[in-house]
Each structure stands twice: as structure tokens, then as C-alpha cells.
Scaffold this active site. Structure first.
Site, short mmCIF file in Angstrom:
data_model
loop_
_atom_site.label_atom_id
_atom_site.label_comp_id
_atom_site.label_asym_id
_atom_site.label_seq_id
_atom_site.Cartn_x
_atom_site.Cartn_y
_atom_site.Cartn_z
N GLU A 294 0.89 -1.17 0.00
CA GLU A 294 0.00 0.00 0.00
C GLU A 294 0.92 1.21 0.00
OE1 GLU A 294 -3.09 -0.18 -0.59
OE2 GLU A 294 -3.16 -2.36 -0.40
N CYS A 328 -1.62 8.80 4.48
CA CYS A 328 -1.64 8.48 3.05
C CYS A 328 -2.96 8.93 2.44
CB CYS A 328 -1.44 6.99 2.87
SG CYS A 328 -2.47 6.06 3.98
P1 NAD Z 1 9.16 5.16 2.93
O1 NAD Z 1 8.87 4.50 1.63
O2 NAD Z 1 10.25 6.15 2.98
O3 NAD Z 1 9.52 4.05 4.03
C1 NAD Z 1 8.68 2.95 4.27
C2 NAD Z 1 9.52 1.80 4.79
O4 NAD Z 1 10.41 1.37 3.75
C3 NAD Z 1 10.40 2.16 5.98
O5 NAD Z 1 10.47 1.07 6.85
C4 NAD Z 1 11.72 2.42 5.34
O6 NAD Z 1 12.82 2.25 6.20
C5 NAD Z 1 11.73 1.37 4.25
N1 NAD Z 1 12.64 1.69 3.14
C6 NAD Z 1 13.13 2.88 2.77
N2 NAD Z 1 13.95 2.73 1.71
C7 NAD Z 1 13.97 1.41 1.41
C8 NAD Z 1 14.61 0.65 0.42
N3 NAD Z 1 15.41 1.19 -0.48
N4 NAD Z 1 14.38 -0.68 0.41
C9 NAD Z 1 13.54 -1.24 1.30
N5 NAD Z 1 12.92 -0.56 2.28
C10 NAD Z 1 13.12 0.75 2.33
O7 NAD Z 1 7.77 5.77 3.45
P2 NAD Z 1 7.49 6.60 4.78
O8 NAD Z 1 8.07 7.97 4.59
O9 NAD Z 1 7.83 5.84 5.99
O10 NAD Z 1 5.89 6.68 4.74
C11 NAD Z 1 5.23 7.59 3.94
C12 NAD Z 1 4.72 6.95 2.68
O11 NAD Z 1 3.91 5.84 3.00
C13 NAD Z 1 3.84 7.89 1.88
O12 NAD Z 1 4.13 7.77 0.52
C14 NAD Z 1 2.43 7.37 2.18
O13 NAD Z 1 1.48 7.68 1.19
C15 NAD Z 1 2.66 5.92 2.31
N6 NAD Z 1 1.62 5.27 3.09
C16 NAD Z 1 0.65 4.58 2.42
C17 NAD Z 1 -0.38 3.97 3.12
C18 NAD Z 1 -1.46 3.21 2.39
O14 NAD Z 1 -2.20 2.47 3.03
N7 NAD Z 1 -1.57 3.33 1.07
C19 NAD Z 1 -0.43 4.06 4.51
C20 NAD Z 1 0.58 4.77 5.17
C21 NAD Z 1 1.61 5.36 4.43
#
Ligand code: NAD
Length: 549
Positions: A294, A328
Site C-alpha cells: 500500500e 496516506c
Molecule cells: P518510505 O517508503 O520512505 O519508508 C517505508 C519503509 O520502507 C520504511 O520502513 C523504510 O525504512 C523502508 N525503506 C526505505 N527505503 C527502502 C529501500 N530502499 N528498500 C527497502 N525498504 C526501504 O515511506 P514513509 O516515509 O515511511 O511513509 C510515507 C509513505 O507511506 C507515503 O508515501 C504514504 O502515502 C505511504 N503510506 C501509504 C499507506 C497506504 O495504506 N496506502 C499508509 C501509510 C503510508
């Protein structure tokens, strides 16, 4: 001896939201826990095979609204730790898959009860401190939504198992819901504690074992969630929490032959990167990994001329600015008829300018800080971009102050450009961009809303005219996985509005529903024949008309 019985998971109800009004005993106990945790500098090790583990180095976890304050010290894991976490998950797999569904569900139900009771203040306070949530935002997320995920999933999983094939009297056909063959990689974002509570536990409930990598910003509360699950009876090794460099961890996990699934929530970019990596490694895996993600959103509010202006204004403020717009589902673009915009703008601007913001331990605040320095600088750049663009102006907010914490005032931007960058791209901060459209151009604006951004997560239509609601619902059919009529696009509740979107917003596997749990099982059909045939010949082969063709 094991006793048999058709156990039924109790029908869940949603956890009531505590109000924390002045004089309330819950307010007092939460404040006291908040004070304890502020000064505790909690140690957050990894949890591998049930053991606390410190990696090669340690990192400091800071509070977004007081960035000089270190609230926790966390372990930074290395290659050996990640390898051990994968091995611990694989080692626990057989035991956990052999544990009956009702026992696994009992762990989650007990965890829900612990969170509703003795752990509630700890988990709420850690969320307030670590993610800068107000008491209300922490309560609806960290306490209520996590509890709801655990109770509803236990119930939905039970319903899934009861889906069985038909029988024709010659055999007994059974469907066995096996966990996936391997381990699951759960990766959660910073913005919801409940997502950290759900991503590893939904596959775990269905018999899988997990390597769990929470967002670094949530490590304090993720640590407490792990301790809580262990206290609820989850055996060691079933969920293994790792921390450290995200892409290094991910590279190791995604190249492992036993990776059976990814349960991800976060940005579109990171999920697409993981998907590509899985594609590149596809010939290594024992089984095709399930990819459940998501991701981002550019959630809209569309107003029709018949909309109730007060309801619209309230939805814009709550939808765009609660939790600093870092949901989100947050309303980040709005399409409003020009004359209605002219009428509501003065009030909206006054109300937005008056929003109290600051340290979330002061309960009179409506907003806290954005998550970190990187988010702060991105949002300030976006505001500057709007200021310098000839087609936009900042009509409310537009200021930031990073001396004590990462504070950005709730900001409203008005644009005359239907394709303005801030109407297309996700910012994930307290910034709402409004496109006032020419009166009477509702249908054209619906088309515009549908094609402007690549996402498809949430959206809302405000109208009292039924035909307008119908047209919006039809034109925007693929623009949102969660579509609201006369309500803000945030605040989905587990069991009531299962959540998720498609297009660039994810695989739409609806967290907290049976649709999600289906992804964590690989069914085996068993046909048990009562009286197997003992002769290979069929009756039609008998021929008593000698010589006839
Ligand atoms: P992010 O993508 O920066 O991080 C999410 C997770 O991925 C973290 O645990 C992070 O450490 C990890 N991560 C970062 N780089 C990575 C890589 N290269 N490989 C693997 N893992 C990696 O997102 P965020 O800033 O924590 O959260 C915000 C984002 O999440 C926004 O885009 C938001 O829309 C989305 N979000 C979506 C939903 C939904 O249900 N659609 C819900 C909550 C948040």
C-alpha cells in the site's frame, strides 16, 4: 491429548475511542506515562529468535517536536543480524504452522486485550513522542486501530478457513489453508503505529513467520509492540524485528531463496524498487513471492455547487491538516466551484491561521511537527515553489520554524493551473492545493481530477444533488479505492471501511479484511475418496451387441 471442537472467534466490535478530556483519569495516566518515556532514553534492540540483539552500532531516536531530545537508542543491525533473523523465522516456521489457528488467533486476541488495557498508555505515549501525534491522533491509531486490526483479523481468518469446497457423496473434499512456503518480509512506514502492528501480524496469524523492518522513526513504539506480542504468548522467532540501513536489509532479504511474500506500506518509489528487485531475482526463489504493498496518494476533495459549505470547510481542515497531513489518505488537492471558493475562503483562511500547533504533550494543540528534517525541507521547498510560480499563491500558512521542532504551519495554496505540480505529486505534509474551477464545469473537472495524478487511494465528493454524486462516483471509479460521499477522505476504520487503493497507490489488498488474509495462505485441496475404483474399465466399454459398431 488435544481436544477437538469447532471454535469460533468472537464477533469483534471496534475499540471505543477515549476522549482524554480534562479531569478524565485516562488523561492523567497517559500524561504520566508520557513524562516517564520522555526522560527514559529507552533502549531498543532488535528481536531475533526471541533474543534482544544489538548490532555493530547504535543510533539516536529524536522527537520531531523537540529534536534535541533523544527518546531512544536503537540497534543498527548488520548483515549477520539480518541473516540470523531470516534463519530464526525459518526455524520457527514448522512449529508455528503446526500451531492450530485458534491458538494463533488467541495470541492476537490476548494482545488486543493487553493493548486495550495495561499497554495502552505506553503505546500511545511512544507514538506521541516518536511520531509527534496529538493525543487524539495517537489514540485512534496506536490504540484503537491496532486493537481493531488484531480483533477483526482473528475473526476474518476464521471465516476464511470455513470456506470449503462442495462434495458429491463419493469423496470428502477439503481445503487446507497452508502458510506460504518460506518467510514474510514486513516493512512499515513512519506514519501509523497500527500499520506496524498489522503488517507482521496478519501473515503471522495465518501461520507464517516474519522478518519485520519498521520505519526507523517508529522504533520506540515498534519495540513496545514486540514486547507486547511476546507477553501475549507469541513464541520467539515468529516475528523477528530488525533495524538498520533499509536498502541493505532489503537487498539481503529480497535475494533469499525462501522469501515467500512482502507486506509493505510506504512510498510508491520504494515499493516499485522492491518489485523490480524481486523481478530480477525471480529465478532464485523456491516459490513466487506474494507482493502486497500500500503506497502513496494524492487524495482529492471534489465539491459540487450543491455542496454544504460548512461540511466542506470542516472536511478540508480535518482531512488536510490532522497529523500534519502525513496520512496516506490526507486531502491534498481540492476542486471547488469558483463562487463557492470565494465564499468559503475567508473563513477557511481564518480557521487555518488559528490552528494551535506545538509540542503534543500540550493537549491544547491540534497539530504537532512533521516527522524529520528531510520532510521539513521538502515541504518548505514545495511552498517556495508555489510562491515563486506565476500560477499559484499561498493563501494561508506558508511558514516554518525548525528551531525546536520540525514545525510547518498548515498551508493552503490556490492555483489557476489545472496541471499544477502540487496537484499531481504527493508531498505528505500539511499542504492543501485548491483549484477553483469555473462555475458549471463540474463534469469537465471530474475528468480533470481523474487524470491529474497517477494515484488512486482516497477521494471525496461533496454534493447534495444526487445526480452529481452519481456522476462523480462513475467518473472517479478508478481514482480512489476508498471513496467518500460528504465526508473527509481520511479516518478509515478497520471492519467498517477496509483500506487500500490501486494505480500507483498499491495492490489494493485491503488491510484488515479477508481480502488481505487470503494473500498469506496457499491453499491445498485434499480429495479423500470413500470407495476408490478397483477396475480401470468404464461401463460404456461393455458391448453386448456382438459385432455391431
Ligand atoms: P518510505 O517508503 O520512505 O519508508 C517505508 C519503509 O520502507 C520504511 O520502513 C523504510 O525504512 C523502508 N525503506 C526505505 N527505503 C527502502 C529501500 N530502499 N528498500 C527497502 N525498504 C526501504 O515511506 P514513509 O516515509 O515511511 O511513509 C510515507 C509513505 O507511506 C507515503 O508515501 C504514504 O502515502 C505511504 N503510506 C501509504 C499507506 C497506504 O495504506 N496506502 C499508509 C501509510 C503510508
Amino acid at each position: 491429548m488435544t481436544a477437538d471442537g469447532h471454535f469460533q472467534v468472537p464477533q469483534p466490535t471496534n475499540e471505543p475511542v477515549r476522549t482524554y478530556v480534562p479531569g478524565d483519569s485516562h488523561r492523567k495516566s497517559l500524561k504520566s506515562r508520557l513524562a516517564d518515556l520522555t526522560d527514559a532514553r529507552t533502549e531498543v534492540p532488535m528481536q531475533i529468535g526471541g533474543e534482544h540483539r544489538w548490532g555493530a552500532s547504535r543510533g539516536d531516536l529524536r522527537s520531531p517536536h523537540r529534536h534535541e531530545l533523544t527518546i531512544a537508542e536503537y540497534a543498527v543491525g548488520g548483515a549477520k543480524d539480518i541473516e540470523d533473523a531470516i534463519n530464526a523465522a525459518l526455524a520457527a516456521r514448522k512449529m508455528w504452522a503446526a500451531t492450530s489457528y485458534h491458538e494463533r488467533a488467541a495470541v492476537l486476541l490476548r494482545a488486543a486485550a493487553l493493548l486495550a488495557g495495561p499497554w495502552r498508555d505506553t503505546v500511545n505515549a511512544a507514538t506521541m513522542l516518536g511520531q509527534s501525534k496529538t493525543v487524539h491522533q495517537a489514540e485512534i491509531d496506536a490504540a484503537c486501530e491496532t486493537i481493531d486490526f488484531w480483533r477483526y483479523n482473528a475473526y476474518f481468518g476464521d471465516q476464511l478457513l470455513s470456506q470449503q469446497p462442495y462434495n458429491d457423496g463419493t469423496a470428502w473434499n477439503r481445503l487446507e489453508y497452508r502458510p506460504l512456503e518460506g518467510f514474510i518480509f514486513a516493512v512499515s512506514p513512519f506514519n501509523f503505529t497500527s500499520i506496524a502492528g498489522n503488517l507482521p501480524t496478519a501473515p503471522m496469524l495465518m501461520g507464517n513467520t516474519v522478518v519485520f523492518k519498521p520505519a526507523t522513526q517508529t522504533l520506540l513504539v515498534s519495540h513496545f509492540l514486540m514486547e507486547l506480542l511476546l507477553a501475549a504468548g507469541m513464541p520467539p522467532g515468529v516475528i523477528n524485528m530488525v533495524s538498520g540501513n533499509a536498502s541493505e536489509i532489503s537487498d539481503m532479504v529480497l535475494s533469499h531463496r525462501d522469501l515467500a511474500g512482502i507486506h509493505f506500506t510506504g512510498s510508491t518509489e520504494v515499493f516499485q524498487g522492491m518489485w523490480r528487485e524481486v523481478g530480477q531475482n525471480v529465478n532464485r526463489y523456491r516459490t513466487y513471492p506474494r507482493l502486497i504493498g500500500e503506497t502513496g496518494g494524492k487524495d482529492f476533495v471534489m465539491a459540487h455547487a450543491s455542496a454544504d459549505a460548512d461540511a466542506l470547510r470542516t472536511a478540508l481542515i480535518r482531512g488536510a491538516f490532522e497529523y500534519q497531513g502525513q496520512k496516506c489518505s490526507a486531502a491534498s488537492r481540492a476542486y471547488i466551484p469558483q463562487s463557492m471558493w470565494n465564499a468559503i475562503k475567508p473563513d477557511l483562511v481564518d480557521l487555518v491561521e488559528g490552528i494551535p500547533q506545538g509540542d503534543v504533550s500540550d493537549f491544547s494543540n491540534f497539530m504537532g511537527a512533521v516527522i524529520d528534517g528531510r520532510a521539513y525541507s521538502n515541504h518548505m521547498k514545495a511552498i517556495e515553489y508555489a510562491r515563486s510560480a506565476g500560477t499559484a499563491k499561498v493563501v494561508a500558512g506558508g511558514k516554518g520554524d525548525d528551531k525546536v521542532g520540525w514545525f510547518i504551519r498548515p498551508t493552503v495554496i490556490e492555483t489557476t493551473d489545472p496541471d499544477f505540480k502540487l496537484l499531481r505529486e504527493e508531498l505528505f505534509g500539511p499542504i492543501l492545493t485548491v483549484y477553483p474551477y469555473a462555475d458549471g464545469k463540474f463534469d469537465e473537472t471530474l475528468e480533470l481530477c481523474d487524470r491529474t495524478s497517477p494515484y488512486g487511494l482516497t477521494g471525496a465528493i461533496f454534493a447534495t444533488d444526487r445526480q452529481a454524486i452519481r456522476r462523480a462516483s462513475e467518473t472517479l471509479v478508478n481514482a480512489a479505492g476508498n471513496f467518500y460521499i460528504n465526508d473527509k477522505p481520511t479516518g478509515a476504520v478497520v471492519g467498517l471501511q477496509p483500506f487500500g487503493g490501486a494505480r500507483a497507490s498499491g495492490t489494493n489488498d485491503k488491510a484488515g479484511s479477508i481480502l488481505n488474509l487470503i494473500r498469506w495462505v496457499s491453499p491445498r485441496v485434499i480429495k479423500e475418496t470413500y470407495a476408490p475404483p478397483t477396475n480401470h474399465r468404464y461401463p460404456y466399454m461393455e458391448n453386448d451387441e456382438k459385432g455391431a459398431l
